[in-house]
Structures are given as C-alpha cells and as structure tokens.
Scaffold this active site. Structure first.
Site, mmCIF file in Angstrom:
data_model
loop_
_atom_site.group_PDB
_atom_site.id
_atom_site.type_symbol
_atom_site.label_atom_id
_atom_site.label_comp_id
_atom_site.label_asym_id
_atom_site.label_seq_id
_atom_site.Cartn_x
_atom_site.Cartn_y
_atom_site.Cartn_z
ATOM 1 N N TYR A 21 1.161 -1.312 0.048
ATOM 2 C CA TYR A 21 0.155 -0.024 0.113
ATOM 3 C C TYR A 21 1.123 1.118 -0.121
ATOM 4 C CZ TYR A 21 -4.329 -2.508 0.941
ATOM 5 O OH TYR A 21 -4.801 -3.816 1.370
ATOM 6 N N LYS B 183 5.899 -13.974 4.073
ATOM 7 C CA LYS B 183 5.929 -15.013 2.930
ATOM 8 C C LYS B 183 7.729 -15.122 2.388
ATOM 9 C CE LYS B 183 3.984 -17.680 0.168
ATOM 10 N NZ LYS B 183 3.238 -18.786 0.343
ATOM 11 N N ASP C 79 -0.145 -17.899 4.309
ATOM 12 C CA ASP C 79 -0.947 -18.888 3.496
ATOM 13 C C ASP C 79 -0.976 -20.341 4.876
ATOM 14 O OD1 ASP C 79 2.298 -19.843 3.017
ATOM 15 O OD2 ASP C 79 1.462 -20.146 0.987
ATOM 16 N N ASP D 94 -4.445 -6.545 6.175
ATOM 17 C CA ASP D 94 -5.578 -5.975 6.020
ATOM 18 C C ASP D 94 -6.823 -7.309 5.418
ATOM 19 O OD1 ASP D 94 -7.992 -4.532 4.666
ATOM 20 O OD2 ASP D 94 -6.690 -3.989 3.056
#
Ligand code: NAD
Length: 362
Positions: A124, A191, A224, A248
């Site tokens: 973002y 990640k 994940d 988010d």
C-alpha cells in the site's frame, strides 16, 4: 474532564454507526467535545476534495479521532483517503482485537487474537506504475538492465516497500502491546520464502526485535499457512504482526472467525495521535436503512476510552455491548443470520439497548 475528539461520520453507513457510537460513549458519563469533520464523498461535494486540510488540522490538534468508514472508488478516482490519512499522520500501527463475545454467530470458541498491521508501506505504498505510462517504460527498462527480466509493455507495477525502520517500529509496537496487555506470544507473519528481500527483511527484523523481549514467546508463520491454521484452530494465536496487505486480509478473516464485521473494531495509532474506526467499510448498499451493526464502531469506542485513560468506563461499555450480544434480543441481522426480520433490530435500537445496559451499572 472533557475530551476533545475529532468526529468523522464518513459516508455510506458511517454516519449511522458513528451516531450510535457517539450516543453510547456519552451514556458512559464521560464528557466529549466533538469536533465534526467531513471526509470522503461528503467532503468531495462540500469542498471539492475528499480529504480537506481542516481534517488534518483537527486531528493534529485533538490527537484523537473517532471515524466512520469512507468509500474508496475502485480502480479510478481518488486514492483511498483512509490510506492517505494514516500515511500523512504517520499512524503506523493498525491494532485490531478480535475476540468472541458469547452469543456471536460463530462455530469457534475462546478466540482472542490481536492483529497488529503495519499501516504505512508494504503493497500500500501508493507507488504505482500504470500500464503504458512513460515512467513505467523507464522502470521496465531498468528491470531489464539490472535484473535481466523482460517485462512486457502491457505491464503495470505496484511497489511493495518494506523498510528496516517501519518494520522495527511495528514489531516493537506488537511486543510492547503484548507486554502491556499480558499477552504471551507474538507471531510474525510473512512470505519470506518467496519475497526474500522484502518479507525477508521484515522477518529478520522481527527476529532481532524479539530478542529484546525474552518474557514474550516469539514465532513466525508463512501467511498462507496462517490462513489455513486460523480456520482450523484459531485459539493457538495470540498477537499477530503483519505487513500491510497481509494485515488487511487476515483482519477480515479474523473478523469472520469471531462473528463478522459487525463485531470487529480497530484503531490506527501513531506516536501521539490515534484514529479509532471499525474494520468494516461503508457498506454502501445499506446506506440510510438503519440496518447495520454499530457494535464494531462501539467497540472501537471502547478502545478509544482505554486510550484516553478511561479504563473503568471502557470496561462498562464493553460489558454492556457483550450483554446485549449474549441476550440476543436487540441485535442486528448479522448476529442472527437465521432469524426472520421481525426478530432483529436496527442500528439505533442497538444503541438504545446498550444505553439501557449502561444505565443498569451507573
Ligand atoms: P464493507 O465492509 O463496507 O461491507 C461488506 C459487507 O459486510 C456489507 O455489504 C455487509 O453485508 C457487511 N457489513 C459491513 N459492515 C457491517 C456492519 N457494521 N454490520 C453488518 N454487516 C456489515 O466492504 P466493501 O463493500 O468491500 O467496501 C465498501 C467501501 O468501503 C469500499 O469503498 C471500501 O474501499 C471502503 N472501506 C473503507 C474502510 C474504512 O473507511 N476504514 C475500510 C474498508 C473498506
């Protein structure tokens, strides 16, 4: 003592949930001077900009704001005023506690997770290169030269920015929060197996910072895997600290786990300013219908009372909301998904019921 607070109704269902929240906050007996400020669609009509300067001035002066959701046009139009506010005021930490109040519609039990989301950078960052633009062509050239990767001319690029400074302060925030609130564990979410430089840096910093807090357990999980584990056994998580986009998305997942967006509060915090707002957006299809649940916003109000040092009144308000949920008589449609429409109430009736509970404890 009276607290000066910037009150931003927002748009969509924002004005309704904000009004309901203002009413219950006032019913606690705490005195507020509300400094009304408009943002988003309403401000666009009034001032020709969705984010007028006086809103910043008001928040800088009062240091505390209570804010309803604001619609962001998808794909085109103005960029998110929410993102702009958080960046401009350096509200770097998004704090969202998700716990199950008995009576909330969820198959889970005993969930009490706090999401700490980095609010200023990550995906973002707002640094984007539009397909076909001249700066995008230069970026494509640079990538070709330095990374030996050919990006097609039909490519758009959004930069994922992770800095040492922002990572350090958000992870420290998570640990400080954990320590101050008697939480046991902080989990860094990333990640880093794929994004070795951006998420890799975030994880490395998290490991470094964790060493300064030997009293708090630390672990890390790939985003994940976290999502899978959250829907299998959310009780294993305590405080989660995440870069912006994961924060988010995982926030909404946690909101779903505890009973939906109607009971999912939040706050955006900087070193000396704070904006309290629900996790949910402006739910435009319900605008003006006295339909949606104001409890997410009310619970954000509970967080605001804690922030103002009004712990006793915060606990009273939280208990009043929890009692209304547990009783199940005066709740909105989202908390009784299978009930016929005459067995649920509207936004303002929820405020009436919470105020009645508050009066019992005054
Ligand atoms: P949304 O959160 O507004 O609503 C999605 C759905 O969730 C609604 O249709 C409704 O079914 C349910 N819901 C939301 N709030 C509820 C409540 N209080 N009680 C009961 N049910 C509720 O998400 P969206 O439709 O994706 O977003 C609408 C707009 O809000 C978009 O423009 C988005 O950018 C904006 N948004 C703003 C904020 C903010 O101001 N902080 C946050 C998220 C989204």
């Amino acid at each position: 003592m009276a607290y000066h607070v910037t009150l931003i109704p927002g748009d969509g269902v924002g004005p309704e949930v904000t009004e309901a929240t203002k009413r219950v906050l006032e019913a606690t007996g705490v005195t507020f001077h509300w400094d009304l400020a408009h943002l988003g669609g309403g401000a666009q009509e009034l001032f020709g900009t969705p984010l007028p300067d006086y809103v910043f001035e008001s928040i800088r002066k009062n240091k505390v704001a209570l804010k309803g959701p604001v619609t962001t046009p998808i794909g085109s139009g103005f960029r998110s005023v929410n993102v702009a506010l958080r960046k401009e005021l350096d509200l770097y930490a998004c704090l969202r506690p998700y716990k199950i109040y008995p009576g909330a519609p969820t198959p889970f039990k005993d969930v009490d997770i706090v999401v700490v989301r980095e609010n200023t950078e990550g995906l973002y960052s707002g640094i984007e290169f539009e397909v076909g633009a001249s700066d995008t062509a230069r970026l494509i050239e640079l990538v070709g030269e330095t990374k030996e990767r050919v990006l097609g001319e039909d490519t758009s690029v959004s930069l994922k920015v992770i800095s040492r400074t922002a990572s350090q302060r958000i992870v420290k925030f998570a640990f400080d929060y954990a320590r101050a609130n008697h939480r046991k564990k902080v989990t860094a979410v990333h990640k880093a197996n794929i994004m070795k430089f951006s998420d890799g840096l975030f994880l490395a910093i998290a490991r470094e910072v964790a060493k300064e807090y030997p009293d708090i357990e630390f672990d890390n999980v790939i985003v994940d895997t976290l999502c899978m584990q959250l829907v299998r056994a959310p009780q294993q998580f305590d405080v989660l600290v995440l870069p912006n986009l994961y924060g988010d998305i995982v926030s909404e997942l946690c909101a779903g786990i505890v009973g939906g967006l109607g009971v999912a509060p939040g706050a955006n915090l900087g070193d000396d300013m704070a904006i309290f707002e629900a996790t949910h957006g402006s739910a435009p299809k319900y605008t003006g219908q006295n339909k949606v649940n104001p409890m997410a916003m009310m619970l954000s109000g509970v967080m605001m009372l804690h922030h103002l040092g009004e712990a006793k009144n915060a606990d009273r308000l939280e208990k009043a909301i929890a009692d209304v949920i547990a009783e199940g008589k005066n709740v909105t449609y989202d908390l009784k998904p299978d009930a016929p429409s005459d067995q649920v109430v509207g936004t303002s009736q929820v405020a009436d019921a919470v105020i009645e509970k508050l009066e019992e404890t005054s």
